[in-house]
Design a protein around this motif. Structure first.
Motif, mmCIF file in Angstrom:
data_model
loop_
_atom_site.group_PDB
_atom_site.id
_atom_site.type_symbol
_atom_site.label_atom_id
_atom_site.label_comp_id
_atom_site.label_asym_id
_atom_site.label_seq_id
_atom_site.Cartn_x
_atom_site.Cartn_y
_atom_site.Cartn_z
ATOM 1 N N ASP A 79 0.822 -1.220 0.000
ATOM 2 C CA ASP A 79 0.000 0.000 0.000
ATOM 3 C C ASP A 79 0.854 1.268 0.000
ATOM 4 O OD1 ASP A 79 0.476 -1.026 2.763
ATOM 5 O OD2 ASP A 79 -0.429 0.881 3.320
ATOM 6 N N GLU A 80 0.254 2.348 -0.496
ATOM 7 C CA GLU A 80 0.984 3.614 -0.656
ATOM 8 C C GLU A 80 1.506 4.159 0.673
ATOM 9 O OE1 GLU A 80 -1.694 6.292 -2.688
ATOM 10 O OE2 GLU A 80 -1.826 4.936 -4.393
ATOM 11 N N LEU B 22 -6.525 1.079 5.162
ATOM 12 C CA LEU B 22 -7.174 0.291 4.104
ATOM 13 C C LEU B 22 -6.708 -1.169 4.092
ATOM 14 C CD1 LEU B 22 -7.094 2.985 1.252
ATOM 15 C CD2 LEU B 22 -9.118 2.156 2.474
ATOM 16 N N PRO B 23 -5.409 -1.460 4.347
ATOM 17 C CA PRO B 23 -4.992 -2.866 4.325
ATOM 18 C C PRO B 23 -5.506 -3.657 5.540
ATOM 19 C CG PRO B 23 -3.105 -1.395 4.030
ATOM 20 C CD PRO B 23 -4.250 -0.557 4.497
ATOM 21 N N ARG B 28 -8.008 -5.561 3.472
ATOM 22 C CA ARG B 28 -7.227 -5.474 2.228
ATOM 23 C C ARG B 28 -7.964 -4.692 1.131
ATOM 24 N NH1 ARG B 28 -2.512 -7.875 1.541
ATOM 25 N NH2 ARG B 28 -2.257 -5.975 0.365
ATOM 26 N N ASP B 30 -7.038 -1.976 0.196
ATOM 27 C CA ASP B 30 -5.975 -1.347 -0.612
ATOM 28 C C ASP B 30 -5.788 -2.055 -1.953
ATOM 29 O OD1 ASP B 30 -4.859 -3.552 0.985
ATOM 30 O OD2 ASP B 30 -2.884 -2.914 0.259
ATOM 31 N N CYS B 33 -8.475 -0.880 -4.233
ATOM 32 C CA CYS B 33 -8.201 0.512 -4.619
ATOM 33 C C CYS B 33 -7.173 0.564 -5.749
ATOM 34 C CB CYS B 33 -7.678 1.307 -3.428
ATOM 35 S SG CYS B 33 -8.916 1.520 -2.138
ATOM 36 N N ARG B 34 -6.148 -0.253 -5.645
ATOM 37 C CA ARG B 34 -5.133 -0.260 -6.706
ATOM 38 C C ARG B 34 -5.691 -0.842 -8.002
ATOM 39 N NH1 ARG B 34 -2.035 -1.453 -2.287
ATOM 40 N NH2 ARG B 34 -1.936 -3.685 -2.669
ATOM 41 N N GLU B 80 -4.656 5.768 -3.549
ATOM 42 C CA GLU B 80 -5.505 4.744 -2.918
ATOM 43 C C GLU B 80 -6.600 5.351 -2.041
ATOM 44 O OE1 GLU B 80 -2.832 2.124 -0.801
ATOM 45 O OE2 GLU B 80 -1.791 1.606 -2.653
ATOM 46 N N ARG B 81 -6.279 6.418 -1.362
ATOM 47 C CA ARG B 81 -7.287 7.047 -0.495
ATOM 48 C C ARG B 81 -8.472 7.554 -1.301
ATOM 49 N NH1 ARG B 81 -5.777 8.763 4.876
ATOM 50 N NH2 ARG B 81 -7.438 10.305 4.922
ATOM 51 N N GLY B 84 -10.514 4.632 -2.246
ATOM 52 C CA GLY B 84 -11.016 4.141 -0.959
ATOM 53 C C GLY B 84 -12.167 4.991 -0.446
#
Lengths: 198, 198
Positions: A79-80, B22-23, B28, B30, B33-34, B80-81, B84
């Protein structure tokens, strides 16, 4: 080793940023975080034969280079925030001319694009510049597993930087018919190298 | 349209999670999101001919499907946010059998993998399952711009899910010699389609 160089034109050069705002106050650090992910992650494990060099050119103290070394790397999740946190820790160190290790496999030093390219060039490495009008990577037969790839960020590459790169680059490569983000380009470069090595 | 289906085995089915984790607590998220980023972003703009279907199977209220529609999508940034946050907003709606739009181009409904696959199958769409032992996507000549691609998350795909997919899939495809994260696979699928369409 394969080496990826990514220029972060606005990426902050102090650790004084929030992991909750990587795109904003950290100067599009989110782009560099995704590049770290693209360079290093496999489905089950990590690419141990890869270095990622983030050339940070933003305020307040440019330029600095943060290097992620796949061989020695620890504590990185995909993750980022995870890569962001390791970059932040590196930037909290007092950067000097020589590399300091901030966490296992993450190094920081005071240097810029020109020095980095000079080092690769003097080491006899094949340097490739990624740009839309380059040669199709699929058609290019000389690619080897010891290559260096130079990519821009959301701002691309300045004329001055392009001059530096052109001086040392073996060839300009392109990853396909549509222009993509740097982290996406890196996935396609890896796929091409994986196929050549298979 | 191209459609990507990603199964999030642990991804939370309520909006009650923190964008700072998020993870972890979001299950997970994340990864999903990716996948949204990989499916939709171009260097300058967005892939308007893409849908991403996130099949959320985590607690407390499975299963739900969040769909990102490239054609109508607004307010999505690459980090990602950002994705998310749009997923969170979708999950804050009361999901029913029919799609509700939570923000422009983001939809939520109460449904699972089986229903989604059934719909694609009944619509006559070509469904492809991505798996390491599949046919090499570069060698596969029948791929068209109207395909559906089904991918797992960090847990892969369960036996039960695989049975559902095998029933409707036209072919199992593979993206290269090394197993990659789903979001990375999607970049390679896009590159292959971009090249075929060019």
């Amino acid at each position: 080793m394969k080496d990826f160089v990514i220029i972060g034109h606005k990426a902050m050069t102090s650790g004084d940023f929030s992991l909750n705002d990587l795109p904003g106050s950290a100067g599009r650090m989110d782009i560099l975080c995704r590049c770290v992910n693209s360079a290093l992650f496999l489905s089950h494990g990590m690419r141990r034969d890869v270095n990622v060099h983030l050339v940070l050119q933003g305020e307040p103290d440019p330029a600095k280079i943060v290097r992620f070394n796949g061989e020695k790397l620890k504590y990185l999740n995909p993750d980022e925030r995870s890569s962001g946190s390791l970059i932040k820790k590196a930037l909290e160190k007092d950067a000097i001319e020589y590399e300091i290790q901030s966490t296992p496999g993450v190094f920081i030093r005071r240097a810029g694009l020109e020095e980095l390219l000079k080092e690769f060039n003097e080491a006899g490495r094949d340097i490739y510049y990624l740009r839309e009008d380059g040669e199709d990577i699929r058609e290019y037969s000389e690619l080897n597993a010891d290559a260096v790839f130079v990519l821009g960020d959301h701002m691309g590459v300045t004329e001055e930087e392009e001059e530096m790169i052109d001086k040392v680059a073996k060839c300009t490569l392109n990853i396909g018919p549509i222009s993509l983000h740097s982290d996406h380009c890196m996935i396609i470069i890896h796929n091409e190298l994986d196929r050549k090595e298979a």
